[in-house]
Scaffold this motif. Structure first.
Motif, mmCIF file in Angstrom:
data_model
loop_
_atom_site.group_PDB
_atom_site.id
_atom_site.type_symbol
_atom_site.label_atom_id
_atom_site.label_comp_id
_atom_site.label_asym_id
_atom_site.label_seq_id
_atom_site.Cartn_x
_atom_site.Cartn_y
_atom_site.Cartn_z
ATOM 1 N N HIS A 205 10.832 119.804 -81.021
ATOM 2 C CA HIS A 205 10.831 121.249 -81.210
ATOM 3 C C HIS A 205 11.845 121.879 -80.267
ATOM 4 O O HIS A 205 12.025 121.421 -79.130
ATOM 5 C CB HIS A 205 9.433 121.805 -80.936
ATOM 6 N N PRO A 206 12.552 122.944 -80.710
ATOM 7 C CA PRO A 206 13.578 123.563 -79.856
ATOM 8 C C PRO A 206 13.090 123.905 -78.443
ATOM 9 O O PRO A 206 13.812 123.700 -77.467
ATOM 10 C CB PRO A 206 13.967 124.829 -80.626
ATOM 11 N N GLU A 207 11.869 124.419 -78.317
ATOM 12 C CA GLU A 207 11.362 124.787 -76.996
ATOM 13 C C GLU A 207 11.214 123.561 -76.104
ATOM 14 O O GLU A 207 11.458 123.619 -74.896
ATOM 15 C CB GLU A 207 10.013 125.512 -77.130
ATOM 16 N N THR A 208 10.803 122.436 -76.704
ATOM 17 C CA THR A 208 10.642 121.202 -75.934
ATOM 18 C C THR A 208 11.995 120.661 -75.504
ATOM 19 O O THR A 208 12.201 120.292 -74.352
ATOM 20 C CB THR A 208 9.903 120.148 -76.789
ATOM 21 N N VAL A 209 12.923 120.628 -76.459
ATOM 22 C CA VAL A 209 14.252 120.095 -76.163
ATOM 23 C C VAL A 209 14.961 120.951 -75.114
ATOM 24 O O VAL A 209 15.651 120.442 -74.237
ATOM 25 C CB VAL A 209 15.093 120.005 -77.460
ATOM 26 N N SER A 210 14.765 122.285 -75.181
ATOM 27 C CA SER A 210 15.468 123.172 -74.252
ATOM 28 C C SER A 210 15.039 122.948 -72.807
ATOM 29 O O SER A 210 15.741 123.366 -71.879
ATOM 30 C CB SER A 210 15.254 124.639 -74.644
ATOM 31 N N ALA A 211 13.894 122.290 -72.602
ATOM 32 C CA ALA A 211 13.423 122.006 -71.239
ATOM 33 C C ALA A 211 13.702 120.566 -70.826
ATOM 34 O O ALA A 211 13.407 120.173 -69.687
ATOM 35 C CB ALA A 211 11.918 122.280 -71.142
#
Length: 255
Positions: A205-211
């Motif tokens: 998920h984008p939020e996971t990848v962004s971290a």
């Protein structure tokens, strides 16, 4: 998602000359899913796309597509012979499955009806991208593949295009695979991100990848305004660095 994927890639590997371009890449594309493939220039994104489309044959691994899968492909660029007189309407009518009604529909839907009688050679970058998008939509795709869709488009045009993509997914009921190296609005326009840097350094998920630390090393932090600014300062040799990850590995290539 519990549905069968419309496209599955299993352990794809490809070597050009002495260079391993793709190394054991696996991914699934589910119906109606929007996946964005990101990474620096030269790390195999376009090559992987061409393998998934069947335009390039991998050395090993396999691709399973749902039966008679209709794919609409918007390439990074489509060079045309400058000597060939061709307006937008004529260009789109060359598309397989196109009808006059369908051409008119997509010209109107993408707000480019005014370009219908204009020469394809006189279009701006943003106009040409919309025409190429219309061409991909005319095949009524079950999978829409967009390779660097905002190339040559101004910031406002990029915003509009990324807002449009989920709408098109809903209207057509299709899956979308987007490829980019500096995707400003990936957070709001995609369900899953796969980050390539000589291998799949992170995905999810984008939020996971962004971290993810590997993602942050490549693209920097996400700003609070909801727009992910990806500042890429690495040369192509960076693709040879190893970022250990439990995820599937991918190779590197000058796209």
């Amino acid at each position: 998602m519990s549905e069968e994927p419309i496209l599955r890639a299993d352990n794809l590997s490809l070597t050009f000359g002495q260079k391993k371009v793709l190394d054991q890449i696996s991914l699934d594309i589910q119906p109606r899913q929007i996946i964005t493939l990101i990474g620096p220039n030269g790390c195999g994104k376009s090559t992987l796309t061409k393998v998934l489309l069947g335009l390039v044959r991998p050395d090993s691994g396999k691709i399973i597509r749902s039966r008679q899968l209709r794919i609409g492909y918007m390439p990074q660029n489509l060079p045309l012979d400058q000597r060939m007189p061709l307006n937008v309407d004529e260009f789109l009518r060359l598309t397989r499955r196109s009808t006059r009604a369908a051409v008119d529909h997509w010209l109107e839907r993408l707000n480019i009806t005014s370009l219908k009688d204009q020469s394809v050679h006189d279009l701006s970058g943003g106009e040409w991208q919309r025409v190429l998008l219309a061409r991909a939509l005319l095949v009524e795709p079950e999978l829409l593949v967009l390779d660097e869709p905002v190339q040559g488009v101004d910031v406002q045009g990029q915003l509009e295009l990324y807002q449009l993509i989920p709408q098109l997914r809903d209207e057509l009921g299709c899956a979308v695979l987007m490829i980019s190296h500096d995707l400003h609005l990936v957070m709001s326009a995609t369900d899953e991100v796969i980050c390539l840097n000589g291998h799949v350094c992170c995905s999810g998920h984008p939020e996971t990848v962004s971290a993810d630390p590997a993602y942050l090393e490549l693209f920097g932090r996400r700003l609070d305004d909801g727009i992910a600014y990806y500042t890429h300062h690495h040369d192509h040799e960076h693709c040879d660095h190893d970022h250990s990850s439990p995820h599937t590995n991918a190779g590197h290539h000058h796209d």
